[in-house]
Every structure is written in structure tokens, then in C-alpha cells.
Design an enzyme around this catalytic site. Structure first.
Site, PDB file in Angstrom:
ATOM      1  N   VAL A   5       0.849  -1.186   0.000  1.00  0.00           N
ATOM      2  CA  VAL A   5       0.000   0.000   0.000  1.00  0.00           C
ATOM      3  C   VAL A   5       0.890   1.244   0.000  1.00  0.00           C
ATOM      4  O   VAL A   5       2.108   1.161   0.177  1.00  0.00           O
ATOM      5  CB  VAL A   5      -0.948   0.019   1.218  1.00  0.00           C
ATOM      6  CG1 VAL A   5      -1.857  -1.200   1.196  1.00  0.00           C
ATOM      7  CG2 VAL A   5      -0.164   0.059   2.535  1.00  0.00           C
ATOM      8  N   SER A  46      12.423  -3.660  -6.038  1.00  0.00           N
ATOM      9  CA  SER A  46      12.706  -2.860  -7.226  1.00  0.00           C
ATOM     10  C   SER A  46      12.535  -3.696  -8.484  1.00  0.00           C
ATOM     11  O   SER A  46      12.815  -4.896  -8.491  1.00  0.00           O
ATOM     12  CB  SER A  46      14.138  -2.312  -7.168  1.00  0.00           C
ATOM     13  OG  SER A  46      14.418  -1.562  -8.333  1.00  0.00           O
ATOM     14  N   GLY A  47      12.103  -3.042  -9.524  1.00  0.00           N
ATOM     15  CA  GLY A  47      11.933  -3.714 -10.807  1.00  0.00           C
ATOM     16  C   GLY A  47      10.678  -3.282 -11.523  1.00  0.00           C
ATOM     17  O   GLY A  47      10.440  -3.690 -12.661  1.00  0.00           O
ATOM     18  N   GLY A  48       9.856  -2.491 -10.831  1.00  0.00           N
ATOM     19  CA  GLY A  48       8.631  -2.013 -11.454  1.00  0.00           C
ATOM     20  C   GLY A  48       7.640  -3.130 -11.729  1.00  0.00           C
ATOM     21  O   GLY A  48       7.714  -4.230 -11.163  1.00  0.00           O
ATOM     22  N   LYS A  50      17.196   0.074  -0.059  1.00  0.00           N
ATOM     23  CA  LYS A  50      16.336   0.422  -1.193  1.00  0.00           C
ATOM     24  C   LYS A  50      16.392   1.928  -1.457  1.00  0.00           C
ATOM     25  O   LYS A  50      16.380   2.373  -2.618  1.00  0.00           O
ATOM     26  CB  LYS A  50      14.893  -0.010  -0.910  1.00  0.00           C
ATOM     27  CG  LYS A  50      13.860   0.406  -1.974  1.00  0.00           C
ATOM     28  CD  LYS A  50      14.211  -0.103  -3.360  1.00  0.00           C
ATOM     29  CE  LYS A  50      13.062  -0.061  -4.339  1.00  0.00           C
ATOM     30  NZ  LYS A  50      12.327   1.178  -4.465  1.00  0.00           N
ATOM     31  N   HIS A  95      19.532   2.570  -3.255  1.00  0.00           N
ATOM     32  CA  HIS A  95      19.323   2.074  -4.626  1.00  0.00           C
ATOM     33  C   HIS A  95      18.608   3.133  -5.459  1.00  0.00           C
ATOM     34  O   HIS A  95      19.006   3.442  -6.588  1.00  0.00           O
ATOM     35  CB  HIS A  95      18.503   0.782  -4.588  1.00  0.00           C
ATOM     36  CG  HIS A  95      17.884   0.391  -5.897  1.00  0.00           C
ATOM     37  ND1 HIS A  95      16.759   1.008  -6.413  1.00  0.00           N
ATOM     38  CD2 HIS A  95      18.226  -0.553  -6.803  1.00  0.00           C
ATOM     39  CE1 HIS A  95      16.445   0.475  -7.580  1.00  0.00           C
ATOM     40  NE2 HIS A  95      17.324  -0.479  -7.837  1.00  0.00           N
ATOM     41  N   ASN A  96      17.554   3.700  -4.917  1.00  0.00           N
ATOM     42  CA  ASN A  96      16.788   4.700  -5.662  1.00  0.00           C
ATOM     43  C   ASN A  96      17.603   5.964  -5.903  1.00  0.00           C
ATOM     44  O   ASN A  96      17.484   6.605  -6.952  1.00  0.00           O
ATOM     45  CB  ASN A  96      15.493   5.039  -4.925  1.00  0.00           C
ATOM     46  CG  ASN A  96      14.441   3.963  -5.102  1.00  0.00           C
ATOM     47  OD1 ASN A  96      14.752   2.815  -5.402  1.00  0.00           O
ATOM     48  ND2 ASN A  96      13.194   4.321  -4.906  1.00  0.00           N
ATOM     49  N   GLU A 102      19.813   5.248  -8.664  1.00  0.00           N
ATOM     50  CA  GLU A 102      18.969   5.260  -9.866  1.00  0.00           C
ATOM     51  C   GLU A 102      18.812   6.693 -10.390  1.00  0.00           C
ATOM     52  O   GLU A 102      18.905   6.933 -11.605  1.00  0.00           O
ATOM     53  CB  GLU A 102      17.614   4.656  -9.524  1.00  0.00           C
ATOM     54  CG  GLU A 102      16.588   4.623 -10.640  1.00  0.00           C
ATOM     55  CD  GLU A 102      15.253   4.091 -10.135  1.00  0.00           C
ATOM     56  OE1 GLU A 102      14.231   4.768 -10.368  1.00  0.00           O
ATOM     57  OE2 GLU A 102      15.243   3.022  -9.495  1.00  0.00           O
ATOM     58  N   LYS A 122       9.565  11.309  -6.709  1.00  0.00           N
ATOM     59  CA  LYS A 122       8.711  10.875  -5.601  1.00  0.00           C
ATOM     60  C   LYS A 122       9.380  11.006  -4.238  1.00  0.00           C
ATOM     61  O   LYS A 122       8.803  10.623  -3.235  1.00  0.00           O
ATOM     62  CB  LYS A 122       8.261   9.430  -5.829  1.00  0.00           C
ATOM     63  CG  LYS A 122       7.280   9.291  -6.995  1.00  0.00           C
ATOM     64  CD  LYS A 122       6.649   7.915  -7.031  1.00  0.00           C
ATOM     65  CE  LYS A 122       5.572   7.846  -8.107  1.00  0.00           C
ATOM     66  NZ  LYS A 122       4.950   6.496  -8.171  1.00  0.00           N
ATOM     67  N   HIS A 161      36.550  28.947  15.937  1.00  0.00           N
ATOM     68  CA  HIS A 161      36.132  27.552  15.832  1.00  0.00           C
ATOM     69  C   HIS A 161      37.279  26.549  15.934  1.00  0.00           C
ATOM     70  O   HIS A 161      37.039  25.345  15.851  1.00  0.00           O
ATOM     71  CB  HIS A 161      35.376  27.335  14.515  1.00  0.00           C
ATOM     72  CG  HIS A 161      34.052  28.037  14.469  1.00  0.00           C
ATOM     73  ND1 HIS A 161      33.023  27.727  15.329  1.00  0.00           N
ATOM     74  CD2 HIS A 161      33.597  29.044  13.682  1.00  0.00           C
ATOM     75  CE1 HIS A 161      31.978  28.498  15.054  1.00  0.00           C
ATOM     76  NE2 HIS A 161      32.303  29.315  14.069  1.00  0.00           N
ATOM     77  N   SER A 169      35.375  28.449  20.365  1.00  0.00           N
ATOM     78  CA  SER A 169      34.019  27.897  20.232  1.00  0.00           C
ATOM     79  C   SER A 169      34.098  26.378  20.153  1.00  0.00           C
ATOM     80  O   SER A 169      35.117  25.815  19.772  1.00  0.00           O
ATOM     81  CB  SER A 169      33.375  28.448  18.968  1.00  0.00           C
ATOM     82  OG  SER A 169      32.139  27.818  18.709  1.00  0.00           O
TER      83      SER A 169
END
Length: 479
Positions: free
Chosen positions: A78, A132-134, A187, A190-191, A194, A261, A448, A474
Site C-alpha cells: 500500500v 525494485s523492478g517495477g 532500497k 538504490h533509488n 537510480e 517521488k 572555531h 568555540s
């Protein structure tokens, strides 16, 4: 019908990926129970693609769970986010100690880590698995990257490895990744890779086209027979032959605005959080963001002329630049996974991950076999860039790589990923970087502190650069 009361596994969510995974499981001899929030979709699936197969549906979750063998294996396909949590909340009262919930969606790894811990406290076993693989991969063999509760792995191992893609030597592109959110983390990386692969291919295409090449499909087809052999190069060659209804190239009619996405963004944010220089994937994400500014780009194009420069690189040199940049992308990705593995104590097997990506997934390529070999020889390899094979490959590509990036700049062709790959390489191979000046600047305006080359590492110093400052320094934040 009694047979179906004892299904081997249940799957919730009958969108394209869910349906194809179910059919894949059934083809491999597994009885599968299915449920979808919209009951009519379940009925349509059973009357259509699932007809005659060992697949049974249910309209109520209670009935769905009752059809499963113990320990019950429930796979969620889902939408990531709240829908996963909502279904888990509904399933928990229906399950028993030792039952298994599998999230096969594109979830963010912190969510998988949270679900693993929450379900473990209830005596339930959780697996968060990247797939993965669509559509095609789900139906005929995807790459599967499971992580979560290791006690669950023996109960799903055979199913997952049976339905997974197989590498050239017959090994399943599926193995246990690690505890907690490790599966979805791998994953995510991996994306991200990609994203990088796709942008690099687009830059090569842009160079070829603007450099005067007319027929590009044969070039990509030829590349696919050598070191660049991969799914994405293969489909690019096919895309470059597809004609629209009027006989003209369809690609030329597609608007140059890229969608995303969020998984590439997640990878970049995670790299920043860990202080890892994942520059190529970051640029690939930003390139998509820049593409979205279509109207602004058109306006700007009216104010600036493109440089007048005759392109001097040939397709073979572009292929070498693409190959070298691809090595950088994977090197960065595996460096990031190493940092995450050490921080989370996942003990990731990088050779196994490379094998999981050899088939079924979007980034599958011949190239990954060499990565598997590299980590097989040295599981503690710090970077692919210090492996003997990849040292040799990069060294051969350097002249063409530098030429192509230079020619792109002279032509005014944007090469964000080619350029950042070369820049990263030059930084990584440099024993001396100008960060000493940067540290001096930080100490000058913010006290720093800095380390010294003539003192042991870990000792920090502050200079009163103007004679007006004090001796208080600092605290330092190091990524």
C-alpha cells in the site's frame, strides 16, 4: 476451497505491483490470500488475472487473516506513510505472537525502524523490504531487499528467493540485509543511485544531440554491449527508436520537466546528516528541481546566447566519461551505506547487496558483478575507488572524462553529474585540499579552532588573529 483456507502468504493492496507479486507467487506454487480496501478490486482481480490460480480473496480483514497458515505472513503493498500504519493497527488485534507483517512499499527507513520496534514489543515480527523492478520485475522477478526482525527471515526466505530475479549464475537477487530499517535503507540508496544513473544518461544524450550526432539509438545500443551494459542504457536505446503517430520521434515531444517521488531527496538528506559527500546523487535531485523551472528557463534563454563552440568529443569518449561518472556514483552510494551500517550496527554485506542489484531492479547492470567481486575480495573496502579493478577502469577513462566535461562547459551544455563526479574524484584523490584556509577563516571570525599538521590529530588550537580577540574558543561541530 479448504485449500485456500491455508494460504502460504497474504497480500494487502492490489495495485499493479501488488497484483503482479501475487501472480508471481502463484506461478511459483504458493497459495496466496488477497485483500484490498475496495472489495470490488479484489473481485475483479479474482475473476481476471487470478482466475484458475491458487489465489483466494477476502472482503474482511478477519476473514483474510483466517485463511493464512501459521505463522501468518501478511504483506502490505500500500502507499507509504499513514496507510501502512493504519493497516498495521487493524491487523495487530487479529494476529498472534510470532506472526509476520511485511511492508513491501517504498517506505522511509526511519518508519520501518519504528514499526520494527513497536511490533517487536507486541511479540510480532516485522519486515520492511525494498522491492525494485517495477511492474515487469514484480511479475517475473524483482530485486528484493528485506530487513527488520531476523527471526522472521526463515519464514519468508524461500518465498522471497523463489520469486526474486536471478543473476547470471542463478543466485537469487534477494538476501537478508539487516535488522530494523536496513532493508528500506538499502532500497533508498538504490533509488538514489537510480537518480544518478538516469541523470548521467540524460547528460550523455544531451551532449550527443547538441554535439551534432543524428541517430542516437545505435550508439546507446552499442554501449549496452560493453561496460555500460545495463537496463537503463537498454531502455534508452529503445526510447530513442519510438515514433509518435506522425512518424516523428516521440522523445522530442515530451516536455523537459522531470518528476520525482522523494527517494532521491531522502538519500541526499541522509548523506548530509551523516556528513557523507554524496555529491552526484544530490546534483541529480537538483537537476530535476531545475527542470521544473520551465517557464523561468525559457525566459532566461532569451537573455543569454549559447557559446559558439564546435564539440570535439566523440561517442566513445562520452561513453568513457559516463562509465567513470557511474563508478563515482556507486562508490559514493556504498560509502554512504557503510557509514549507516557502522552507525546502526547493521553489518551490511556489500557484496550481497551488489548481487541483489544484479537482476530485477532498475539499476541492474553487468557492472555490479565487479562491485560484488571487489567486496568479495575485501569486505572492509573503504571505497570502490581504491579497489584495483576500479583504479584501472578510472585511470583509463580520465583523459576522455576531462575532455568531455571541458567540452560541455565550452559548449554551454549543463553537466551537473558528469562535472560533480569529476570534481569529487579530484577531491578524493588529493592528499591536500584547501580546507586549511577554510579552518583558518572559521577560527578567524568564530574561534572555531583548527588542527595542526605538526601536532597529533585530535588536538585543537585557536589563534587571536587580530590581536583584539580573546583566547576563548568555540565548540566544534564535525560531521
Amino acid at each position: 476451497m479448504l485449500f485456500f483456507m491455508q494460504a502460504d502468504i497474504g497480500l494487502i493492496g492490489l495495485a499493479v505491483m501488488g497484483q503482479n507479486l501475487v501472480l508471481n507467487m502463484a506461478d511459483h506454487g504458493y497459495a496466496v490470500a488477497v485483500f484490498n480496501r475496495t472489495a470490488s478490486k479484489t473481485d475483479e482481480f479474482l475473476k481476471g488475472p487470478a482466475k484458475g490460480k491458487q489465489i483466494v480473496g477476502a472482503h474482511e480483514l478477519k476473514d483474510f487473516v483466517a485463511k493464512l497458515k501459521r505463522p501468518r505472513r501478511v504483506m502490505l503493498m500500500v502507499k507509504a506513510g499513514d496507510p501502512v500504519d493504519e493497516f498495521i493497527d487493524q491487523l495487530v488485534p487479529l494476529l498472534e505472537k510470532g506472526d509476520i507483517i511485511i511492508d513491501g512499499g517504498n517506505s522511509h527507513f526511519p518508519d520501518s525502524q519504528r514499526r520494527f520496534e513497536a511490533l517487536k514489543a507486541k511479540g510480532l515480527l516485522f519486515i520492511g523490504t525494498g522491492i525494485s523492478g517495477g511492474e515487469e520485475g514484480a511479475r517475473h522477478g524483482p530485486s528484493i531487499m528485506p530487513g527488520g526482525n531476523p527471526d522472521a527471515w526463515p519464514h519468508v526466505k524461500k518465498i522471497f528467493q523463489d520469486i526474486a530475479a536471478k543473476s547470471d549464475d542463478g543466485e537469487p537477487c534477494c538476501d537478508w540485509v539487516g535488522e530494523g530499517g536496513a532493508g528500506h535503507y538499502v532500497k533508498m540508496v538504490h533509488n538514489g543511485i537510480e537518480y544518478g544513473d538516469m541523470q548521467l544518461i540524460c547528460e550523455a544524450y544531451d551532449l550527443l544531440k547538441k554535439g551534432g550526432q543524428k541517430d542516437l539509438a545505435p550508439i546507446f545500443a552499442a554501449w549496452n554491449k560493453g561496460a555500460l551494459d545495463s537496463y537503463l542504457i537498454e531502455i534508452t536505446a529503445e526510447i530513442l527508436t519510438k515514433k509518435d503517430t506522425d512518424g516523428k520521434l516521440l522523445l522530442d515531444k515530451i516536455l523537459d520537466v522531470a518528476g520525482q517521488k522523494g527517494t532521491g531527496k531522502w538519500t541526499g538528506i541522509d548523506a548530509l546528516d551523516r556528513g557523507m559527500p554524496l555529491t552526484l546523487i544530490g546534483e541529480a535531485v537538483f537537476a530535476r528541481c531545475l527542470s521544473a523551472l520551465k517557464e523561468e528557463r525559457i525566459e532566461a534563454s532569451h537573455h543569454y546566447e549559447a557559446p559558439k563552440h564546435a564539440f570535439k568529443a566523440n561517442p566513445d569518449q562520452i561513453a568513457q566519461a559516463l562509465y567513470a561518472s557511474k563508478i563515482i556514483s556507486y562508490a559514493q552510494g556504498f560509502m554512504l551505506m557503510r557509514a549507516a551500517s557502522e552507525e546502526n550496527k547493521w553489518k551490511l554485506n556489500f557484496g550481497s547487496i551488489a548481487l541483489m542489484w544484479r537482476g530485477g531492479c532498475i539499476i541492474r547492470s553487468k557492472f555490479l558483478g565487479k562491485i560484488k567481486e571487489a567486496f568479495g575480495k575485501n569486505p572492509k573496502l573503504a571505497s570502490l575507488l581504491v579497489d584495483p579493478f576500479f583504479i584501472g577502469e578510472i585511470t583509463k577513462c580520465i583523459p576522455a572524462w576531462r575532455l568531455v566535461v571541458s567540452e560541455g562547459a565550452l559548449m554551454g551544455v549543463p553537466l551537473p553529474c558528469f562535472s560533480t563526479a569529476l570534481s569529487f574524484f579530484d577531491g578524493y584523490r588529493s592528499g591536500q585540499l584547501p580546507a586549511n584556509l577554510l579552518q583558518a577563516q572559521r577560527d578567524y571570525f568564530g574561534a572555531h579552532t583548527y588542527e595542526r599538521v605538526d601536532k597529533p590529530r585530535g588536538q585543537f588550537f585557536h589563534t587571536n588573529w587580530t590581536g583584539k580577540g580573546g583566547d576563548v574558543s568555540s565548540t566544534t561541530y564535525n560531521v
